[in-house]
Design a protein around this motif. Structure first.
Motif, PDB file in Angstrom:
ATOM      1  N   SER A 129      -5.146 -50.793  59.515  1.00  0.00           N
ATOM      2  CA  SER A 129      -3.952 -51.002  58.679  1.00  0.00           C
ATOM      3  C   SER A 129      -2.903 -51.860  59.390  1.00  0.00           C
ATOM      4  CB  SER A 129      -3.327 -49.652  58.318  1.00  0.00           C
ATOM      5  OG  SER A 129      -2.001 -49.847  57.863  1.00  0.00           O
ATOM      6  N   PRO A 130      -2.467 -52.953  58.760  1.00  0.00           N
ATOM      7  CA  PRO A 130      -1.435 -53.772  59.389  1.00  0.00           C
ATOM      8  C   PRO A 130      -0.098 -53.036  59.485  1.00  0.00           C
ATOM      9  CG  PRO A 130      -1.827 -54.495  57.132  1.00  0.00           C
ATOM     10  CD  PRO A 130      -2.881 -53.475  57.445  1.00  0.00           C
ATOM     11  N   TYR A 131       0.150 -52.167  58.518  1.00  0.00           N
ATOM     12  CA  TYR A 131       1.431 -51.430  58.515  1.00  0.00           C
ATOM     13  C   TYR A 131       1.440 -50.397  59.639  1.00  0.00           C
ATOM     14  CZ  TYR A 131       1.405 -53.701  54.032  1.00  0.00           C
ATOM     15  OH  TYR A 131       1.317 -54.656  53.057  1.00  0.00           O
ATOM     16  N   GLY A 144      -0.848 -40.004  51.105  1.00  0.00           N
ATOM     17  CA  GLY A 144      -2.126 -40.446  51.666  1.00  0.00           C
ATOM     18  C   GLY A 144      -2.044 -41.759  52.411  1.00  0.00           C
ATOM     19  N   ARG A 145      -0.817 -42.322  52.515  1.00  0.00           N
ATOM     20  CA  ARG A 145      -0.698 -43.628  53.174  1.00  0.00           C
ATOM     21  C   ARG A 145      -0.370 -43.494  54.653  1.00  0.00           C
ATOM     22  NH1 ARG A 145       1.969 -45.730  48.201  1.00  0.00           N
ATOM     23  NH2 ARG A 145       0.362 -47.000  47.216  1.00  0.00           N
ATOM     24  N   VAL A 146      -0.688 -44.556  55.377  1.00  0.00           N
ATOM     25  CA  VAL A 146      -0.274 -44.689  56.779  1.00  0.00           C
ATOM     26  C   VAL A 146       0.564 -45.957  56.887  1.00  0.00           C
ATOM     27  CG1 VAL A 146      -2.221 -43.449  57.804  1.00  0.00           C
ATOM     28  CG2 VAL A 146      -2.463 -45.892  57.328  1.00  0.00           C
ATOM     29  N   GLY A 171      -7.675 -57.780  51.395  1.00  0.00           N
ATOM     30  CA  GLY A 171      -8.575 -57.001  52.247  1.00  0.00           C
ATOM     31  C   GLY A 171      -9.119 -55.778  51.523  1.00  0.00           C
ATOM     32  N   ARG A 172      -8.245 -55.115  50.764  1.00  0.00           N
ATOM     33  CA  ARG A 172      -8.656 -53.924  50.009  1.00  0.00           C
ATOM     34  C   ARG A 172      -9.723 -54.276  48.967  1.00  0.00           C
ATOM     35  NH1 ARG A 172      -2.952 -52.076  48.868  1.00  0.00           N
ATOM     36  NH2 ARG A 172      -2.641 -51.853  51.095  1.00  0.00           N
ATOM     37  N   GLU A 173      -9.516 -55.419  48.332  1.00  0.00           N
ATOM     38  CA  GLU A 173     -10.471 -55.877  47.315  1.00  0.00           C
ATOM     39  C   GLU A 173     -11.832 -56.137  47.969  1.00  0.00           C
ATOM     40  OE1 GLU A 173      -9.059 -55.791  44.357  1.00  0.00           O
ATOM     41  OE2 GLU A 173     -10.853 -56.470  43.303  1.00  0.00           O
TER      42      GLU A 173
END
Ligand SMILES: N[C@@H](CCC(=O)N[C@@H](CS)C(=O)NCC(=O)O)C(=O)O
Length: 200
Positions: free
Chosen positions: A9-11, A49-51, A110-112
């Motif tokens: 994850s970039p975030y 559910g996010r990071v 990226g998710r796609e």
């Protein structure tokens, strides 16, 4: 404190960079979260559910890279990546949100791409790919701005993470044919915190 991340994850990478830059390794335990998985135990910790997601020493949880990075940067009372001059400088903030916008688009791409091939949307991929190229052109014109030179702030980190993510995810080498961005990226990619958090 516990910092929940995924290593792609970039975030989350921004938060991990902050831990290194602010020498918080001894105070922050990095925990890999299982995201995008039905019934993941991580949802009991962070219902979104996010990071990234940080649980501080008082047990208070917070998500979103902007908030987590600002919190970690400010712990010692000497924020280097969110200094007051940047916060009140609309020109700097414009660059920061533009970098985040670029990063958001690359993350969508990226998710796609991690979906099974028959579930990928060619329209979305083309849209995000074109956005990425436009934003790379935009930053080719801006990286020589004094605001993006000198000691890094959040805009620098977000842009550098976005360019490296595009390369890693197969969206292309955005520095190719963009000599100013290439020179700028060489300096950013040499930062120890960037090197130690390079995506797998
Ligand atoms: N605006 C958020 C974006 C965070 C985000 O989208 N994280 C992704 C990983 S790149 C995530 O956790 N996805 C898991 C999910 O959507 O369930 C930030 O800056 O932290």
């Amino acid at each position: 404190m516990k910092l929940y991340v995924t290593y792609g994850s970039p975030y989350a990478r921004l938060a991990r960079i902050m831990v290194i830059e602010k020498a918080l390794d001894d105070r922050v335990e990095i925990v890999e979260a299982k995201t995008r998985t039905p019934g993941s135990p991580y949802y009991q910790i962070n219902p979104s559910g996010r990071v990234p997601y940080l649980v501080d020493d008082e047990g208070v949880g917070m998500e979103d890279s902007q908030l987590v990075c600002a919190y970690l940067d400010g712990l010692d009372g000497k924020p280097r990546f969110h200094d007051a001059s940047h916060a009140s400088d609309l020109a700097y903030r414009r660059l920061e949100v533009a970098a985040r916008s670029m990063c958001d688009g690359i993350a969508v791409w990226g998710r796609e791409m991690v979906r099974p091939e028959n579930e990928r949307s060619p329209t979305t991929l083309a849209h995000e790919s074109a956005r990425t190229q436009r934003m790379a052109d935009f930053f080719e014109e801006r990286v020589t701005d004094p605001l993006l030179q000198g000691s890094p702030g959040m805009a620098h980190l977000i842009l550098a993470v976005a360019v490296e993510m595009a390369r890693k995810r197969g969206l292309g080498e955005l520095t190719a044919g963009r000599p100013r961005l290439a020179t700028w990226m060489r300096a950013m990619s040499a930062l120890r915190s960037m090197q130690k958090t390079a995506p797998p």
